[in-house]
Design a protein around this motif. Structure first.
Motif: not given
Ligand SMILES: [Zn+2]
Length: 335
Positions: A285, A288, A227
């Motif tokens: 996620d 991201e 990330k």
């Protein structure tokens, strides 16, 4: 041993059909060799087959799991289902085979119709052990069934193979593994997808990952790094690789996680605009992933995936782990 039956085997239809039809038509061979990688389910399959062969309520092609014979087998104390043991971890010696098979096989079964020998890790039999076994395979008593389980048949003598019915396990489709983890092991969707994708067709490995805390820990760590990689200073990257070595992360697993992350980024870049995110693994996620997809060019992602491959070959060539990982993370930062 759990109370398992054919319906509990995920995938492997060809292999289990073969054994089931042998049971159904009572065409049992004296020797089988089941080949498959570690955790691919060889033992589970062999044990269901052995139980079905000895079952008192013979239900055609499967064990009843209720009779005395099945119960003894499930507790692994059936007098006519024998597991060949070896004291040296990496070798099954000629003495092991002589004492536990050749010297025992002439004794008739106690209670079952068959006398079954299960040799796990059969590839560990050395040449002398295989030659000793060959003598038995040439003239087995009517009631004898030998089940060899092996990760590699290349280690086996051709003369042994020619006397066995050789059955291969096959990689199980990712979707089937995911469903298995969700339905039967109660693993949540997101986690099941990661473990399934990671297990490369091996159901046992997927289950193992799903309950492995070290894997979870590594996964969070890798995701954290992925990330923020673009904004990471060089010394922070060095600290990451140091941590990886200190915490003894499995390097292959680490690289696999990196690869899945960038594959997700690529997928998102290619399809995300159309809202198709079904195949993305790191769904939790997504923000991201989307962010990275905007930041990296197609060429950049390709370079990174290439860099992950390069790290893999470097590790195979015994290049220093810390250095290898640092070079790769720097490539990821550069994009
Ligand atoms: Zn039974």
């Amino acid at each position: 041993m759990a109370e398992t039956n054919w319906s509990d085997v995920v995938g492997q239809k060809q292999l289990t059909d073969n054994l089931r039809s042998a049971l159904k038509y009572n065409k049992i061979s004296h020797a089988y060799l089941i080949q498959g990688e570690r955790l691919s389910g060889k033992m589970m399959i062999a044990e269901i087959f052995a139980r079905a062969l000895q079952c008192e309520n013979a239900e055609g092609d499967k064990p009843c799991n209720q009779c005395r014979s099945c119960k003894q087998a499930m507790n692994r104390n059936h007098p006519d289902i024998l597991y060949v043991q070896h004291e040296k971890p990496n070798v099954i010696s000629v003495d092991n085979i002589r004492q536990q098979i050749n010297g025992d096989i002439a004794i008739k079964p106690y209670s079952g119709a068959h006398k079954i020998y299960i040799v796990d890790e059969a590839e560990k039999m050395n040449v002398q052990a295989q030659n000793a076994l060959l003598k038995t395979l040439e003239e087995p008593p009517e009631y004898a069934v030998i089940l060899l389980l092996a990760t590699r048949v290349e280690a086996m003598l051709q003369t042994i193979l020619s006397r066995c019915v050789v059955l291969n396990t096959r990689p199980v489709h990712e979707d089937m593994i995911k469903e298995y983890l969700m339905r039967r092991v109660q693993v949540p969707d997101y986690r099941a997808a990661i473990c399934a994708s990671f297990a490369r067709g091996n159901v046992g490995r997927a289950s193992e990952l799903a309950s492995n805390e070290q894997f979870d820990h590594m996964k969070s760590s890798v995701i954290g790094t992925m990330k923020h990689i673009s904004d990471m200073e060089i010394n922070r990257i060095a600290a990451e690789t140091k941590k990886m070595v200190e915490e003894k992360f499995d390097a292959d697993d680490y690289l696999d996680l990196c690869f899945i992350w960038y594959r997700d980024v690529l997928l998102y870049k290619a399809c995300g605009v159309y809202g198709d995110s079904r195949h993305i693994i790191f769904k939790e996620d997504m923000a991201e992933i989307a962010d990275a997809a905007r930041r990296y060019s197609y060429d950049g992602i390709e370079r990174i995936i290439h860099s992950i491959d390069k790290a893999r070959s470097r590790l195979k060539a015994n290049v220093n782990l810390e250095l290898t990982m640092e070079l790769m993370l720097l490539d990821m930062k550069a994009g």
